[in-house]
Structures are given as structure tokens and as C-alpha cells.
Design an enzyme around this catalytic site. Structure first.
Site, mmCIF file in Angstrom:
data_model
loop_
_atom_site.group_PDB
_atom_site.id
_atom_site.type_symbol
_atom_site.label_atom_id
_atom_site.label_comp_id
_atom_site.label_asym_id
_atom_site.label_seq_id
_atom_site.Cartn_x
_atom_site.Cartn_y
_atom_site.Cartn_z
ATOM 1 N N ARG A 1 38.523 103.829 69.038
ATOM 2 C CA ARG A 1 38.973 102.727 69.927
ATOM 3 C C ARG A 1 37.275 102.266 71.273
ATOM 4 O O ARG A 1 38.030 101.819 72.043
ATOM 5 C CB ARG A 1 39.955 103.214 71.190
ATOM 6 C CG ARG A 1 41.552 103.469 70.629
ATOM 7 C CD ARG A 1 42.599 103.756 71.506
ATOM 8 N NE ARG A 1 43.759 104.224 70.182
ATOM 9 C CZ ARG A 1 44.273 105.149 70.341
ATOM 10 N NH1 ARG A 1 43.248 106.874 70.430
ATOM 11 N NH2 ARG A 1 45.112 105.225 69.710
ATOM 12 N N LYS B 1 31.736 88.203 73.286
ATOM 13 C CA LYS B 1 33.328 87.429 71.796
ATOM 14 C C LYS B 1 32.870 88.800 70.293
ATOM 15 O O LYS B 1 31.426 88.627 70.241
ATOM 16 C CB LYS B 1 32.720 86.264 71.479
ATOM 17 C CG LYS B 1 34.331 85.544 72.351
ATOM 18 C CD LYS B 1 34.257 84.441 72.329
ATOM 19 C CE LYS B 1 34.992 83.264 73.197
ATOM 20 N NZ LYS B 1 34.776 81.961 72.210
ATOM 21 N N GLU C 1 22.949 74.275 69.725
ATOM 22 C CA GLU C 1 23.636 75.781 70.912
ATOM 23 C C GLU C 1 23.423 75.766 72.233
ATOM 24 O O GLU C 1 23.881 75.049 73.117
ATOM 25 C CB GLU C 1 23.693 76.938 70.856
ATOM 26 C CG GLU C 1 24.445 76.712 68.931
ATOM 27 C CD GLU C 1 26.442 77.305 69.550
ATOM 28 O OE1 GLU C 1 26.543 77.065 71.078
ATOM 29 O OE2 GLU C 1 27.563 77.370 69.163
ATOM 30 N N LYS D 1 25.637 79.599 79.919
ATOM 31 C CA LYS D 1 26.442 80.689 79.814
ATOM 32 C C LYS D 1 27.128 81.488 80.549
ATOM 33 O O LYS D 1 28.535 81.954 80.639
ATOM 34 C CB LYS D 1 25.965 81.566 77.945
ATOM 35 C CG LYS D 1 27.137 81.516 77.524
ATOM 36 C CD LYS D 1 26.684 82.259 75.902
ATOM 37 C CE LYS D 1 28.003 82.339 75.458
ATOM 38 N NZ LYS D 1 27.880 82.824 73.748
ATOM 39 N N GLU E 1 38.910 84.149 78.779
ATOM 40 C CA GLU E 1 39.037 82.817 78.010
ATOM 41 C C GLU E 1 40.691 82.593 78.704
ATOM 42 O O GLU E 1 41.172 82.314 77.983
ATOM 43 C CB GLU E 1 39.120 82.548 76.885
ATOM 44 C CG GLU E 1 38.056 82.203 76.562
ATOM 45 C CD GLU E 1 37.492 81.909 74.984
ATOM 46 O OE1 GLU E 1 38.392 81.863 74.432
ATOM 47 O OE2 GLU E 1 36.410 81.186 74.612
ATOM 48 N N ARG F 1 35.774 79.117 80.559
ATOM 49 C CA ARG F 1 35.708 79.299 79.381
ATOM 50 C C ARG F 1 35.581 78.878 78.068
ATOM 51 O O ARG F 1 34.581 78.274 76.994
ATOM 52 C CB ARG F 1 34.955 80.707 79.152
ATOM 53 C CG ARG F 1 34.442 81.852 77.920
ATOM 54 C CD ARG F 1 34.137 83.146 77.690
ATOM 55 N NE ARG F 1 33.315 83.576 76.703
ATOM 56 C CZ ARG F 1 33.499 84.625 76.617
ATOM 57 N NH1 ARG F 1 33.088 85.359 77.877
ATOM 58 N NH2 ARG F 1 32.509 85.031 75.354
ATOM 59 N N ASN G 1 33.385 75.655 74.081
ATOM 60 C CA ASN G 1 33.450 75.743 72.426
ATOM 61 C C ASN G 1 33.365 73.810 72.834
ATOM 62 O O ASN G 1 33.964 73.744 71.116
ATOM 63 C CB ASN G 1 35.563 75.579 72.677
ATOM 64 C CG ASN G 1 35.942 77.420 72.155
ATOM 65 O OD1 ASN G 1 34.963 77.948 72.003
ATOM 66 N ND2 ASN G 1 36.342 77.465 72.776
ATOM 67 N N HIS H 1 33.097 72.980 69.130
ATOM 68 C CA HIS H 1 33.028 74.215 67.901
ATOM 69 C C HIS H 1 34.582 73.676 66.153
ATOM 70 O O HIS H 1 34.583 73.443 65.578
ATOM 71 C CB HIS H 1 33.054 75.147 68.952
ATOM 72 C CG HIS H 1 31.867 75.658 69.020
ATOM 73 N ND1 HIS H 1 30.481 75.060 69.315
ATOM 74 C CD2 HIS H 1 31.561 76.826 68.297
ATOM 75 C CE1 HIS H 1 30.200 75.651 70.323
ATOM 76 N NE2 HIS H 1 29.865 76.986 69.258
ATOM 77 N N HIS I 1 33.423 74.468 63.215
ATOM 78 C CA HIS I 1 33.964 75.083 62.867
ATOM 79 C C HIS I 1 35.014 74.587 61.217
ATOM 80 O O HIS I 1 35.019 75.235 60.354
ATOM 81 C CB HIS I 1 35.064 76.096 63.288
ATOM 82 C CG HIS I 1 34.514 76.731 64.733
ATOM 83 N ND1 HIS I 1 34.726 77.723 65.174
ATOM 84 C CD2 HIS I 1 32.987 77.277 64.409
ATOM 85 C CE1 HIS I 1 34.014 78.397 65.618
ATOM 86 N NE2 HIS I 1 33.508 78.247 65.482
ATOM 87 N N HIS J 1 25.919 76.992 61.303
ATOM 88 C CA HIS J 1 26.997 77.154 62.681
ATOM 89 C C HIS J 1 26.286 75.821 63.729
ATOM 90 O O HIS J 1 27.643 74.386 63.817
ATOM 91 C CB HIS J 1 26.944 78.812 62.802
ATOM 92 C CG HIS J 1 27.608 78.168 64.308
ATOM 93 N ND1 HIS J 1 29.463 77.308 64.164
ATOM 94 C CD2 HIS J 1 27.351 78.713 65.597
ATOM 95 C CE1 HIS J 1 30.131 78.204 65.474
ATOM 96 N NE2 HIS J 1 28.849 77.544 66.431
#
Length: 281
Positions: A37, A59, A101, A144, A154, A159, A163, A166, A170, A183
Site C-alpha cells: 500500500r 502520476k 513536452e 507543470k 485532476e 490539471r 493533456n 495527448h 495517444h 511519445h
């Protein structure tokens, strides 16, 4: 990673260290988030892409069933250690993956300092001069971090603006089976499609969108790439599985202007036109 941690008898006060690029750091972070955990986590990003993206913000995600970042959690690292020297070891293609980015952050920034740096110091940046890279990284991370501090998980619709590019990107990555260069290359292309979408909907000023596209092109990104008509169905299927949805509709980040972004759904006919037809600028 989890098996090794168990075999070594690491407890919750132990530490998992991710030393490498975005994939390594994402896997290490996700493993740390679920091991007992949650255990301690250190990230040592060695690529520009990881330094400005994956290593900061908490993330932690992995690809699943051929789709980007479908399984993950929010788990910020206890510490992030950055060495600029590793940037000199990168191939030009890998360096450009990260720089995409950075340019995205320049569009999202609340001021134009990063945008102007990219315009005026292109040669120094591409030559990877130390002082230029230090300033570039500091300004990019500041953008960022600003968005993350406003909306850590988010949940406020702030936030998500990170993206930008993206949703298109993606889908291109997944539908091309990750064969188009990485990417960042796909995010640059996706940002171009988002800028075109904004112009088409009257949300984005055409001169602003054209200038941003020219900035990407000046660094060598292929902003004119289009998918084949025969690839549309596969692209659409990957797009519809994107996790950025609201009421079942895929949301796209569109630019209203410098540092001003909004989330909007797009009709699939509009998307099809954007990814197949000739660019509008």
C-alpha cells in the site's frame, strides 16, 4: 519489481528507485504505490521527456491492452534527482521527444518567457548548452508545477490542461503500435491537431495557432503528417478508449490563447477531417 521487493524482504519503510526514462520511472512509481500500500520512492530521470513530464506530478501509470496509461495511481516521489549531464547522452530523436513536452508547456504557461526562450535560443537548446538547458528545464517544470498545485488529482478540471495534444497523440501512438518515433513526437503532432480544431471551432486565434505550429516545425517536428484513410477506423477505436471522458464523450484540450486552455468534445467527423485532410496552416 514487486517480486524483487518481496524476495529482498523490503518493508513499507523501504525504497524503490527508478533510474531511467519515463517507462522505467512510471513502472517504479506504480510499483511503489501498490507495494504494501505504498513504500518510499526516488526517481532519477535520465531523459528530457521524463525530467519535464513523468518524474513530476505523481502520476504513475502503465500501458494495458495496447492502450496508453490505462492502469495507474497518483503517487508523488519522495525525491526527484536530476543530472543535466545525462541529456548529452541522448540521441537527437530522444531529445526531441522531451522537447515536445517543453513546447507544449510554453503554450500553457501563464507568461511568454518559455515561449520566447524557445524562439530566441533554438541553436543553444539544440546544441544542448548547459545554461540554456538549465533555464529551459526550470521554466518548463514551473509551468507543470503551477497546474499540479492548482489541481493535484485532476478533480477540478485544471490539471487536465496538461493533456494538450495527448488525446490525439495517444491515439496515434497506440494505432501505429508505437512505431512513429515516440511519445513526444506524437504529442507534438497531436498539439497541432488540437490547434487546428480550435481554429475550426472559432476558439483559437488562427495567427496564434499558426505561430505555435511554426515553432514546432522549427525544431524539426512533422506537423503535416496525416494518417491514411484505411487507418481511420483503428485510430478512432483507440481514440474512443481514451480515459479523458465526460458523459461518455472524449474530451480534447483546445487553446483559447496563451496560457488559456479549455476542454471540449469534438464530433468524430471533425476529428476525421483533422487527422486525414491537408493541414489548414
Amino acid at each position: 519489481i514487486l517480486s524483487s521487493a518481496m524476495d529482498e524482504g523490503i518493508a513499507r519503510d523501504g525504497r524503490i528507485i527508478g533510474f531511467g526514462g519515463g517507462v522505467v520511472c512510471d513502472m517504479a512509481a506504480f510499483a511503489a504505490s501498490v507495494y504494501m500500500r505504498g513504500c518510499h520512492l526516488t526517481l532519477v530521470p535520465t531523459t528530457l521527456l521524463c525530467m519535464v513530464d513523468a518524474s513530476v506530478g505523481g502520476k504513475a501509470a502503465i500501458d494495458f491492452k495496447g492502450l496508453k496509461n490505462m492502469v495507474g495511481s497518483f503517487y508523488p516521489a519522495d525525491e526527484v534527482l536530476i543530472s543535466f549531464d545525462t541529456l548529452r547522452t541522448l540521441s537527437d530523436k530522444e531529445f526531441l521527444n522531451g522537447l515536445a513536452e517543453v513546447i507544449k508547456h510554453a503554450l500553457l504557461s501563464q507568461d511568454e518567457e518559455l515561449y520566447k526562450l524557445l524562439l530566441t535560443k533554438k541553436n543553444e537548446i539544440l546544441s544542448r548548452e548547459s545554461e540554456a538547458l538549465k533555464l529551459l528545464l526550470a521554466l518548463s517544470l514551473a509551468v507543470k508545477i503551477w497546474y499540479i498545485e492548482q489541481d493535484p488529482t485532476e478533480s477540478l478540471g485544471i490539471r487536465q490542461m496538461l493533456n494538450l495534444g495527448h488525446t490525439f497523440g495517444h491515439a496515434l501512438e497506440s494505432s501505429s503500435h508505437f512505431a512513429l518515433g515516440g511519445h513526444g513526437i506524437c504529442v507534438a503532432w497531436g498539439t497541432g491537431r488540437a490547434l487546428e480544431a480550435g481554429v475550426a471551432l472559432g476558439i483559437t486565434d488562427k495567427a496564434y495557432a499558426s505561430g505555435a505550429t511554426k515553432l514546432f516545425k522549427s525544431y524539426g517536428y512533422d506537423m503535416d503528417y496525416r494518417i491514411g484513410r484505411g487507418d481511420w477506423i483503428d485510430f478512432r477505436e483507440h481514440l474512443l478508449k481514451d480515459k479523458k471522458k465526460e458523459a461518455g464523450k472524449v474530451l480534447f484540450v483546445l487553446m483559447e490563447g496563451q496560457g488559456k486552455a479549455t476542454l471540449k468534445p469534438l464530433d468524430m467527423q471533425v476529428v476525421q477531417h483533422l487527422v486525414i485532410k491537408k493541414p489548414i496552416f
